[in-house]
Design a protein around this motif. Sequence first.
Motif, PDB file in Angstrom:
ATOM      1  N   TYR A 303       0.822  -1.210   0.000  1.00  0.00           N
ATOM      2  CA  TYR A 303       0.000   0.000   0.000  1.00  0.00           C
ATOM      3  C   TYR A 303       0.859   1.264   0.000  1.00  0.00           C
ATOM      4  N   ASP A 327       5.665   3.662   6.673  1.00  0.00           N
ATOM      5  CA  ASP A 327       5.738   3.765   5.205  1.00  0.00           C
ATOM      6  C   ASP A 327       5.320   5.144   4.704  1.00  0.00           C
ATOM      7  N   HIS A 350      -8.530   0.625  -1.444  1.00  0.00           N
ATOM      8  CA  HIS A 350      -7.275  -0.097  -1.681  1.00  0.00           C
ATOM      9  C   HIS A 350      -7.501  -1.410  -2.423  1.00  0.00           C
ATOM     10  N   THR A 357      -6.412 -10.539   1.581  1.00  0.00           N
ATOM     11  CA  THR A 357      -7.473 -11.317   2.206  1.00  0.00           C
ATOM     12  C   THR A 357      -8.150 -10.549   3.334  1.00  0.00           C
TER      13      THR A 357
END
Length: 406
Positions: A303, A327, A350, A357
Motif C-alpha cells: 500500500y 511507510d 485499496h 485477504t
Amino acid sequence: MAEVKTERLDGYRRLIDIARDLASTLDLDILLSRIVHAATEISGAEAASILLFDDTSRQLYFQVATNMDESTRRGIMVPLEGSIAGWIVNNRQTVRIANVHDDPRFFSNVEETTGFSTESILGIPLVTKNKIVGVLEALNKPKGKFTDTDESMLLVLGAQAAVAIENARLFQQSDLISEFVHELRTPLSSLSTATYLLLRPEMAHEQRNQIINNIHSETMRLNALASSFLDLARLESGRVQFRKMRFSIADLFYECKDILSAKAMESNIQVRVESPEDVPLLNADRDKIKQVVLNLLSNAIKYNRPNGTVILRADVTENEIVLFIQDTGLGIPEESQPHLFEKFFRVREHESRAAGTGLGLSICKQIIHGHGGRVEVKSKVGVGTVFSVFLPNNNKSQPHVEPAKK
Ligand SMILES: Nc1ncnc2c1ncn2[C@@H]1O[C@H](COP(=O)(O)OP(=O)(O)O)[C@@H](O)[C@H]1O
Ligand SMILES: [Mg+2]
C-alpha cells in the motif's frame, strides 16, 4: 452478425464483474438491488424485480424492484397459486411470455397496486443447493421479445444471485465460519463464471488467455485465504503455544527485508532498517513475531506509492520493546482506522490496488495480544502509515517494587 457476437461477449464479460460484485457484499438489501440492476442491464429489460420465498408461510413477497419505491413494494405478497412467480417456484422452471395479459397465470393485483404495466416477462427460479430462494423477473423488453441469449445470461446471473442471497442470510448468524465461506465464494464465483466462459465456443484465443490469468490469480488468492484462515482459527481458539526464545530484532528485520526484497523492488520501494544498537534481545516466539513483521512489512510495501520508503525501527522504553513499521504510502482514511483489525476488513479504495485477504492484521493482533502486547496505528491519507507493536520487555528481572499505598 459480428456485432451481435461482440455484444454478447461484452455481456458475458460483464457477468464476471457482476459475479465478483455480488459476492463482495453481505448486506442483503445492497445485494438485491445490485442483482435487479444487473438483470435489467444484461437482459435489456425496462425493469426487474426479486420475490423472495418464505419457507414457513410458503408465500412469495416482493423484496426489491427497479421500478417501485420501498413503500409501494412493502407488504406485497404474491400467492403461490395463480401467479407467474408462484408457477416458477412450484415448477422450478423458467418462464418467457410475450404478453402476460394473455396468460391465465398472471396475477394482476401487483399491477393494480403499483400502477406499472407489464407486458413481457422473463422469469427464472433462484435455486441454490436444491433449495428455492425466490424468483428473479425481468419485465418488458422494449424492442421485441426476450431472446434465448437473454435467458441464458439471466440464468447465469440467477445462479450467482441465489448463492449470494443465501450467503447473505447465512451471514446473519455471523461467525468465523460463515465469514470464511463468504470470502471463499468471491474467488469461487469468479472461477465458476470463468470456466463457464471458457466452455463458450465463440471465445477468442486472446480472451481465453485473459480468463486463464484470471483463474490463476483467483486460485492463488484462495490458497492464501485458506492458510491465513487456518492460522487465525488456531490463534483464536487459543490452542497455539508460543515458544519463546531470545533473539535480535535487527536480525529479524533484515531477514524479513530479504524475504520481501523482490516485492519491494517491483515498485522500487526502499526498505531501511534503523535499529539502535542498545535495543535488548526480545524474548518471544520468533516465528510468530516474524509473521507479524512480514505481514506489516508486506502491507507497507503493497500500500505504498512507487519509489516510496519503508522504515523498520525498534526502540525500548521502561517496560516495553517497540517495533515500528513506517511507510510513505496511501495512508488509511480516519473512518477506516477503527476497523483495520477486524477480520476480512480491507479499505475499499485499496481493493483494486493490491490483492489481499483482509486477515493479515487480525493475525498480527492475535499474535501480539497472545504475547501480552498491543498494536497501534497512526496514519494520514497521502502521507503514510506507521504501525507500532508494543511487546513486554521481559529482559529485566521483575522489579520488586511495593505497590503504591493508597
Ligand atoms: N501500511 C498500510 N498502508 C495503507 N493501508 C494499509 C496498510 N496496512 C494495512 N492497510 C489497510 O488495511 C487493510 C487490512 O490489512 P490486512 O489485514 O493485512 O489485509 P490485506 O493485506 O490482505 O489487504 C488492507 O486491505 C489495507 O486497506
Ligand atoms: Mg496484509
